[in-house]
Design a protein around this motif. Structure first.
Motif, short mmCIF file in Angstrom:
data_model
loop_
_atom_site.label_atom_id
_atom_site.label_comp_id
_atom_site.label_asym_id
_atom_site.label_seq_id
_atom_site.Cartn_x
_atom_site.Cartn_y
_atom_site.Cartn_z
N LEU A 1 52.91 30.89 -12.08
CA LEU A 1 52.04 31.64 -12.98
C LEU A 1 52.26 31.26 -14.44
CD1 LEU A 1 52.19 35.24 -11.47
CD2 LEU A 1 50.24 33.69 -11.45
N HIS A 2 53.48 30.79 -14.76
CA HIS A 2 53.84 30.45 -16.14
C HIS A 2 53.83 28.93 -16.39
CE1 HIS A 2 55.46 34.56 -15.89
NE2 HIS A 2 55.43 34.58 -17.21
N ALA A 3 53.31 28.16 -15.47
CA ALA A 3 53.36 26.70 -15.59
C ALA A 3 52.39 26.19 -16.66
CB ALA A 3 53.07 26.05 -14.24
N TRP A 4 52.30 24.86 -16.81
CA TRP A 4 51.40 24.27 -17.80
C TRP A 4 49.96 24.68 -17.55
CZ3 TRP A 4 54.23 23.06 -21.54
CH2 TRP A 4 55.39 22.29 -21.43
N ASN A 5 49.22 24.83 -18.62
CA ASN A 5 47.81 25.23 -18.54
C ASN A 5 46.93 23.99 -18.68
OD1 ASN A 5 45.26 26.32 -18.76
ND2 ASN A 5 45.87 27.94 -20.17
N ARG B 1 50.26 23.51 -23.78
CA ARG B 1 50.88 24.84 -23.75
C ARG B 1 50.93 25.37 -22.32
NH1 ARG B 1 48.57 25.53 -29.13
NH2 ARG B 1 46.48 25.70 -28.27
N ALA B 2 51.81 26.34 -22.11
CA ALA B 2 51.90 27.03 -20.83
C ALA B 2 50.78 28.05 -20.69
CB ALA B 2 53.26 27.70 -20.69
N LYS B 3 50.63 28.60 -19.50
CA LYS B 3 49.56 29.55 -19.22
C LYS B 3 49.77 30.91 -19.88
CE LYS B 3 48.82 27.48 -14.65
NZ LYS B 3 49.02 27.68 -13.19
N ILE B 4 51.02 31.31 -20.03
CA ILE B 4 51.32 32.66 -20.51
C ILE B 4 52.21 32.60 -21.74
CG2 ILE B 4 52.47 34.85 -19.93
CD1 ILE B 4 51.65 34.42 -17.04
N GLY B 5 51.84 33.39 -22.76
CA GLY B 5 52.63 33.50 -23.96
C GLY B 5 53.35 34.83 -24.02
N PHE B 6 54.28 34.96 -24.97
CA PHE B 6 55.14 36.14 -25.04
C PHE B 6 55.18 36.71 -26.45
CE2 PHE B 6 57.00 32.83 -22.28
CZ PHE B 6 56.75 33.40 -21.05
N ASN B 7 55.18 38.03 -26.55
CA ASN B 7 55.42 38.69 -27.84
C ASN B 7 56.38 39.87 -27.71
OD1 ASN B 7 53.79 40.55 -26.57
ND2 ASN B 7 52.07 40.34 -27.99
N HIS B 8 57.02 39.99 -26.55
CA HIS B 8 58.08 40.97 -26.40
C HIS B 8 59.01 40.52 -25.27
CE1 HIS B 8 55.19 42.32 -23.31
NE2 HIS B 8 56.25 42.74 -22.67
N GLY B 9 60.23 41.02 -25.29
CA GLY B 9 61.20 40.69 -24.26
C GLY B 9 61.92 39.37 -24.51
N LYS B 10 62.76 38.99 -23.53
CA LYS B 10 63.49 37.73 -23.58
C LYS B 10 63.04 36.84 -22.43
CE LYS B 10 67.66 39.88 -25.54
NZ LYS B 10 69.12 40.09 -25.36
N HIS B 11 62.91 35.55 -22.70
CA HIS B 11 62.37 34.63 -21.71
C HIS B 11 63.10 33.29 -21.78
CE1 HIS B 11 58.94 37.39 -21.24
NE2 HIS B 11 59.07 37.57 -22.54
N ASP C 1 63.80 34.88 -27.66
CA ASP C 1 64.12 36.30 -27.78
C ASP C 1 63.13 36.92 -28.76
OD1 ASP C 1 65.15 38.83 -28.30
OD2 ASP C 1 67.23 38.17 -28.11
N CYS C 2 62.11 37.59 -28.22
CA CYS C 2 61.07 38.17 -29.07
C CYS C 2 61.57 39.39 -29.83
CB CYS C 2 59.85 38.53 -28.24
SG CYS C 2 59.02 37.11 -27.49
N GLU C 3 62.64 40.03 -29.34
CA GLU C 3 63.17 41.19 -30.04
C GLU C 3 63.98 40.75 -31.26
OE1 GLU C 3 61.74 43.71 -28.71
OE2 GLU C 3 61.15 42.48 -27.01
N GLU C 4 64.78 39.71 -31.09
CA GLU C 4 65.56 39.17 -32.20
C GLU C 4 64.76 38.16 -33.01
OE1 GLU C 4 68.55 40.07 -33.21
OE2 GLU C 4 68.74 41.58 -31.63
N ARG C 5 63.57 37.79 -32.50
CA ARG C 5 62.67 36.83 -33.15
C ARG C 5 63.37 35.49 -33.36
NH1 ARG C 5 61.26 39.73 -38.45
NH2 ARG C 5 59.85 37.96 -38.74
N GLY D 1 62.38 33.27 -16.22
CA GLY D 1 62.41 34.71 -16.39
C GLY D 1 63.37 35.08 -17.51
N PRO D 2 63.82 36.34 -17.55
CA PRO D 2 64.77 36.74 -18.59
C PRO D 2 66.06 35.95 -18.48
CG PRO D 2 63.84 38.65 -17.47
CD PRO D 2 63.44 37.44 -16.67
N PRO D 3 66.64 35.51 -19.61
CA PRO D 3 67.91 34.77 -19.54
C PRO D 3 69.04 35.68 -19.10
CG PRO D 3 67.35 35.26 -21.81
CD PRO D 3 66.16 35.66 -20.98
N MET D 4 70.07 35.07 -18.53
CA MET D 4 71.24 35.84 -18.13
C MET D 4 71.93 36.38 -19.36
SD MET D 4 72.80 33.31 -15.20
CE MET D 4 74.21 34.36 -14.96
N ASP D 5 72.64 37.52 -19.20
CA ASP D 5 73.38 38.11 -20.31
C ASP D 5 74.35 37.08 -20.88
OD1 ASP D 5 72.08 40.46 -19.92
OD2 ASP D 5 73.71 41.41 -18.80
#
Length: 262
Positions: free
Chosen positions: A84-88, A118-128, A208-212, A255-259
């Motif tokens: 779902l997040h692969a190249w567009n 670009r990939a299919k899905i962009g992010f503006n929150h969370g960690k990826h 990291d969209c929270e830490e920008r 997905g979200p990176p490991m701690d």
């Protein structure tokens, strides 16, 4: 039949029957089903359930399922998430095409052009986090990073297209420089005698969209934060730009990176 009766019927249907029914549904319907009750949620939470196995077989070719490209996303559900997040293929330069269920982009052998995808899905929150592997020659410029939808996807000449304006942030892995707003922001990483990238090595991008912030790993080694002060509300998409004709770049969303990462 009222809502209470429907719920009771849903509770007595055997798991195997439910999984078989779920296997015929689309991803959006499955998301809605996971909200119906705790039992349905638990069935659909299984990363290797019959549901996700069936959908994986439907969506991904046998070649992709069996190759080592998706070895870092070992479950059926994580492979579908990566797809779902692969190249567009509809958000790239006309000099680029994608294969292997959109996991690998290729640049046509054309001269005097810089091209991005670009990939299919962009992010503006969370960690990826996602992996990038340059499978072909790098050429004089090979840039890995992120961009907004407004960043250009093609231009004349051999340049660092990703990072050529205010809408892109990139790491040129050929000369280890960071690019943004058409300028080099200095060498990266800040490690003494850091070797140049070799085709086939694994790069992990950590957003990291929270830490920008945007950071990178290479072959499991964390290289530090590359960019800070990223925009808060605009969506940022995994992006690369290339100049070498015939090169190929694979990307797998994790997905979200490991701690501890980033």
């Amino acid at each position: 039949m009222n809502e209470s009766e429907s719920y009771e019927i849903g509770e007595v249907i055997p798991d195997l029957v439910l999984e078989t029914i779920f296997s015929y549904l689309g991803l959006r319907d499955l998301q809605n089903c996971s909200l119906v009750c705790k039992r349905w949620y638990e069935i659909l939470s299984g990363e290797n359930s019959v549901v996700w196995r069936s959908l994986c077989i439907q969506k991904l070719s046998q070649e992709v399922r069996q190759c080592n490209l998706l070895s870092t996303v070992p479950t059926y559900k994580s492979k579908l998430r990566a797809h779902l997040h692969a190249w567009n293929p509809r958000d790239c330069s006309h000099n680029i095409f994608v294969t292997l269920n959109d996991f690998v982009l290729h640049r046509y052998p054309v001269g005097q052009s810089s091209d991005a995808c670009r990939a299919k899905i962009g992010f503006n929150h969370g960690k990826h986090a996602w992996e990038v592997i340059w499978r072909g020659p790098l050429g004089t410029v090979a840039v890995v990073g992120i961009s907004t939808k407004e960043a250009p996807l093609q231009c004349s000449g051999y340049v660092g297209l990703l990072g050529s304006d205010t809408k892109g942030w990139g790491w040129n892995i050929v000369d280890n420089h960071l690019l943004h707003n058409g300028a080099s922001l200095g060498r990266y990483p800040l490690l003494a005698n850091f070797p140049k990238y070799k085709s086939g090595e694994l790069i992990k991008v950590i957003l990291d969209c929270e830490e920008r912030s945007l950071a990178f790993e290479r072959n499991g080694q964390f290289l530090g934060v590359a960019f800070r002060g990223l925009p808060r509300e605009v969506k940022l998409y995994p992006t690369v730009s290339a100049v070498f004709g015939g090169t190929a770049v694979a990307m797998v969303y994790l997905g979200p990176p490991m701690d501890g990462c980033g």
